[in-house]
Design a protein around this motif. Sequence first.
Motif, PDB file in Angstrom:
ATOM      1  N   TRP A   1      51.406  24.979  42.149  1.00  0.00           N
ATOM      2  CA  TRP A   1      51.648  26.419  42.231  1.00  0.00           C
ATOM      3  C   TRP A   1      52.598  26.735  43.382  1.00  0.00           C
ATOM      4  O   TRP A   1      53.531  27.529  43.226  1.00  0.00           O
ATOM      5  CB  TRP A   1      50.317  27.151  42.420  1.00  0.00           C
ATOM      6  CG  TRP A   1      50.475  28.635  42.585  1.00  0.00           C
ATOM      7  CD1 TRP A   1      50.698  29.567  41.611  1.00  0.00           C
ATOM      8  CD2 TRP A   1      50.460  29.355  43.841  1.00  0.00           C
ATOM      9  NE1 TRP A   1      50.820  30.824  42.164  1.00  0.00           N
ATOM     10  CE2 TRP A   1      50.683  30.728  43.528  1.00  0.00           C
ATOM     11  CE3 TRP A   1      50.280  28.984  45.170  1.00  0.00           C
ATOM     12  CZ2 TRP A   1      50.711  31.719  44.512  1.00  0.00           C
ATOM     13  CZ3 TRP A   1      50.325  29.965  46.142  1.00  0.00           C
ATOM     14  CH2 TRP A   1      50.526  31.310  45.825  1.00  0.00           C
ATOM     15  N   LEU A   2      52.367  26.096  44.534  1.00  0.00           N
ATOM     16  CA  LEU A   2      53.248  26.308  45.679  1.00  0.00           C
ATOM     17  C   LEU A   2      54.663  25.816  45.388  1.00  0.00           C
ATOM     18  O   LEU A   2      55.656  26.454  45.778  1.00  0.00           O
ATOM     19  CB  LEU A   2      52.688  25.588  46.911  1.00  0.00           C
ATOM     20  CG  LEU A   2      51.404  26.169  47.515  1.00  0.00           C
ATOM     21  CD1 LEU A   2      50.849  25.231  48.579  1.00  0.00           C
ATOM     22  CD2 LEU A   2      51.663  27.554  48.100  1.00  0.00           C
ATOM     23  N   LEU A   3      54.744  24.669  44.703  1.00  0.00           N
ATOM     24  CA  LEU A   3      56.053  24.113  44.353  1.00  0.00           C
ATOM     25  C   LEU A   3      56.801  25.057  43.413  1.00  0.00           C
ATOM     26  O   LEU A   3      57.999  25.324  43.607  1.00  0.00           O
ATOM     27  CB  LEU A   3      55.884  22.739  43.697  1.00  0.00           C
ATOM     28  CG  LEU A   3      57.174  22.008  43.314  1.00  0.00           C
ATOM     29  CD1 LEU A   3      57.975  21.652  44.558  1.00  0.00           C
ATOM     30  CD2 LEU A   3      56.872  20.756  42.501  1.00  0.00           C
ATOM     31  N   ALA A   4      56.097  25.576  42.405  1.00  0.00           N
ATOM     32  CA  ALA A   4      56.725  26.506  41.463  1.00  0.00           C
ATOM     33  C   ALA A   4      57.203  27.763  42.178  1.00  0.00           C
ATOM     34  O   ALA A   4      58.297  28.282  41.913  1.00  0.00           O
ATOM     35  CB  ALA A   4      55.735  26.866  40.356  1.00  0.00           C
ATOM     36  N   ARG A   5      56.381  28.241  43.096  1.00  0.00           N
ATOM     37  CA  ARG A   5      56.754  29.432  43.869  1.00  0.00           C
ATOM     38  C   ARG A   5      58.027  29.176  44.675  1.00  0.00           C
ATOM     39  O   ARG A   5      58.919  30.035  44.746  1.00  0.00           O
ATOM     40  CB  ARG A   5      55.589  29.806  44.789  1.00  0.00           C
ATOM     41  CG  ARG A   5      55.778  31.095  45.583  1.00  0.00           C
ATOM     42  CD  ARG A   5      54.543  31.325  46.450  1.00  0.00           C
ATOM     43  NE  ARG A   5      54.715  32.465  47.335  1.00  0.00           N
ATOM     44  CZ  ARG A   5      54.412  33.708  47.028  1.00  0.00           C
ATOM     45  NH1 ARG A   5      53.918  33.981  45.829  1.00  0.00           N
ATOM     46  NH2 ARG A   5      54.593  34.695  47.893  1.00  0.00           N
ATOM     47  N   LYS A   6      58.098  27.994  45.262  1.00  0.00           N
ATOM     48  CA  LYS A   6      59.278  27.639  46.050  1.00  0.00           C
ATOM     49  C   LYS A   6      60.512  27.478  45.165  1.00  0.00           C
ATOM     50  O   LYS A   6      61.604  27.964  45.487  1.00  0.00           O
ATOM     51  CB  LYS A   6      59.018  26.337  46.819  1.00  0.00           C
ATOM     52  CG  LYS A   6      60.149  25.928  47.744  1.00  0.00           C
ATOM     53  CD  LYS A   6      60.356  26.969  48.813  1.00  0.00           C
ATOM     54  CE  LYS A   6      61.534  26.675  49.684  1.00  0.00           C
ATOM     55  NZ  LYS A   6      61.801  27.741  50.653  1.00  0.00           N
ATOM     56  N   MET A   7      60.350  26.792  44.039  1.00  0.00           N
ATOM     57  CA  MET A   7      61.480  26.572  43.141  1.00  0.00           C
ATOM     58  C   MET A   7      62.023  27.893  42.606  1.00  0.00           C
ATOM     59  O   MET A   7      63.230  28.071  42.433  1.00  0.00           O
ATOM     60  CB  MET A   7      61.066  25.670  41.971  1.00  0.00           C
ATOM     61  CG  MET A   7      60.669  24.255  42.353  1.00  0.00           C
ATOM     62  SD  MET A   7      61.985  23.268  43.097  1.00  0.00           S
ATOM     63  CE  MET A   7      61.518  23.307  44.828  1.00  0.00           C
ATOM     64  N   ASN A   8      61.125  28.834  42.337  1.00  0.00           N
ATOM     65  CA  ASN A   8      61.536  30.125  41.789  1.00  0.00           C
ATOM     66  C   ASN A   8      62.075  31.089  42.846  1.00  0.00           C
ATOM     67  O   ASN A   8      62.516  32.191  42.518  1.00  0.00           O
ATOM     68  CB  ASN A   8      60.374  30.790  41.053  1.00  0.00           C
ATOM     69  CG  ASN A   8      60.126  30.159  39.694  1.00  0.00           C
ATOM     70  OD1 ASN A   8      61.063  29.799  38.992  1.00  0.00           O
ATOM     71  ND2 ASN A   8      58.862  30.021  39.317  1.00  0.00           N
ATOM     72  N   SER A   9      62.047  30.682  44.110  1.00  0.00           N
ATOM     73  CA  SER A   9      62.563  31.568  45.155  1.00  0.00           C
ATOM     74  C   SER A   9      64.090  31.674  45.092  1.00  0.00           C
ATOM     75  O   SER A   9      64.668  32.641  45.595  1.00  0.00           O
ATOM     76  CB  SER A   9      62.130  31.072  46.540  1.00  0.00           C
ATOM     77  OG  SER A   9      62.709  29.806  46.837  1.00  0.00           O
ATOM     78  N   TRP A  10      64.748  30.688  44.512  1.00  0.00           N
ATOM     79  CA  TRP A  10      66.205  30.737  44.341  1.00  0.00           C
ATOM     80  C   TRP A  10      66.552  31.604  43.127  1.00  0.00           C
ATOM     81  O   TRP A  10      67.345  32.528  43.204  1.00  0.00           O
ATOM     82  CB  TRP A  10      66.761  29.322  44.190  1.00  0.00           C
ATOM     83  CG  TRP A  10      68.259  29.254  44.095  1.00  0.00           C
ATOM     84  CD1 TRP A  10      69.160  30.153  44.586  1.00  0.00           C
ATOM     85  CD2 TRP A  10      69.031  28.210  43.491  1.00  0.00           C
ATOM     86  NE1 TRP A  10      70.444  29.748  44.312  1.00  0.00           N
ATOM     87  CE2 TRP A  10      70.403  28.547  43.645  1.00  0.00           C
ATOM     88  CE3 TRP A  10      68.707  27.012  42.850  1.00  0.00           C
ATOM     89  CZ2 TRP A  10      71.438  27.747  43.170  1.00  0.00           C
ATOM     90  CZ3 TRP A  10      69.730  26.204  42.371  1.00  0.00           C
ATOM     91  CH2 TRP A  10      71.081  26.570  42.532  1.00  0.00           C
TER      92      TRP A  10
END
Length: 532
Positions: free
Chosen positions: A254-263
């Motif tokens: 979930w944290l990884l997805a959140r980070k990836m979607n920040s761009w």
Amino acid sequence: MAKRVAIVGAGVSGLASIKCCLEEGLEPTCFERSDDLGGLWRFTEHVEEGRASLYRSVVSNSCKEMSCYSDFPFPEDYPNYVPNSQFLEYLKMYASRFNLLKHIQFKTKVCSVTKCPDFTVTGQWEVVTQHEGKQESAIFDAVMVCTGFLTDPYLPLDSFPGINTFKGQYFHSRQYKYPNIFKDKRVLVVGMGNSGTDIAVEASHLAEKVFLSTTGGAWVISRVFDSGYPWDMVFTTRFQNMFRNSLPTPIVNWLLARKMNSWFHHANYGLVPEDRTQLREPVLNDELPGRIITGKVLIKPSIKEVKENSVIFNNTPKEEPIDIIVFATGYTFAFPFLDESVVKVENGQASLYKYIFPAHLPKPTLAVIGLIKPLGSIIPTGETQARWVVRVLKGINKLPPQSVMIEEVNARKENKPSGFGLCYCKALQADYITYIDELLTYINAKPNLFSMLLMDPRLGLTIFFGPFTPYQFRLTGPGKWEGARNAILTQWDRTFKVTKTRSVQESPSPFASLLKLLSLLALLMAIFLIFL
């Protein structure tokens, strides 16, 4: 104890293996089938059999501070992400600096590597090579295989109904060199790995239309990460890795997805990965979202059917006219010079202890270097593997009993997730930092963080919270490099030297001092909790 060592391949792992042999007083002979060193990083206009092939525009996906040899930094004036031509020059500098060329036999193909009749006693190998049509045989005490896994293209044409009726051009991405072939064409790229995405983006500058077909999607990240820092210098740190590995996998995902979607929000671009439970290597591309948002690249699902001049995608009944199909469908690997009784490849992996030693051999005198996919650079990975291997060959380090090694290999093949951290469940995947630290422990070269925080706190904090640069591997133990500490403490200076080419005056913030104080307090609290 092994003395004469045959090394197959003069790419990044082969060069490191030569140097490691020399450091331990062994006698390496490296056989390279082409006429120069460099392996993957040596661009040629035409594809060469048995060699990895790259296209002219390839740039490294790991920055120079993270992908150098551990005692040989890239030149300061090199860009952070290195074009293939400069990468090859770096490898030649490395070979020259450590006098490796005299140990390489170029234009020499390894035909076979077989056990000697008295192998169970001596552990020796007969190596048959061919040079200018003439075969020769020699006996070696050990063999290090450094051929990589990007030489045999995987092209599953049976998975694309109707491909045999297609009247346009199709080929594997291994054949691709320049984008001019796409001028004014309608192009389909199948496969969304790094190569497929690069080719689709390059084609979009010249082609009439470009489709990028993906079955499962992927996270796409830019080399330019938080605050403009290189992505891997931010993502790959001991602190970050420890933090991720302490959390349940669903939370990490979930944290990884959140980070990836920040761009950019991947779902809005048709890119979001369907399977987020298992780690898939992210796609490094700085341009893709821009090409999608301007209509230059269209993301499509998997192919349902190929017709004479068009393609039908799943869930989309419309036929799309296509002139060229590029299959960026990956690679398989094999060792044609080795008998299956030595190394057998099944389901994309081999029965290798720690991804290196065939677990069943009675004598540990054959090692495979670089057959691993860590979420980190393969150069320091292969070098660290080689440092351990030569000490095993020399008899300094011992391997566990065969039964223990076989049990571990079988457990790894089952790919059972631990439930914590990122899920490295696909063939050849490994947790980069954990794996490197394990190998460093075997050779007594892993830095003692607790001791360092007490004796050299500046260095200790930099190692723990800063990027996991290869210089850390040379702070202590055999092969210790006196320049390692300085290289670590100046790594950000070299990073910014090539980007900050214009002097600027930054306005001081009134809150800067307060922020620094709060950051220091948070840092001390984190250290206290970690070592409590």
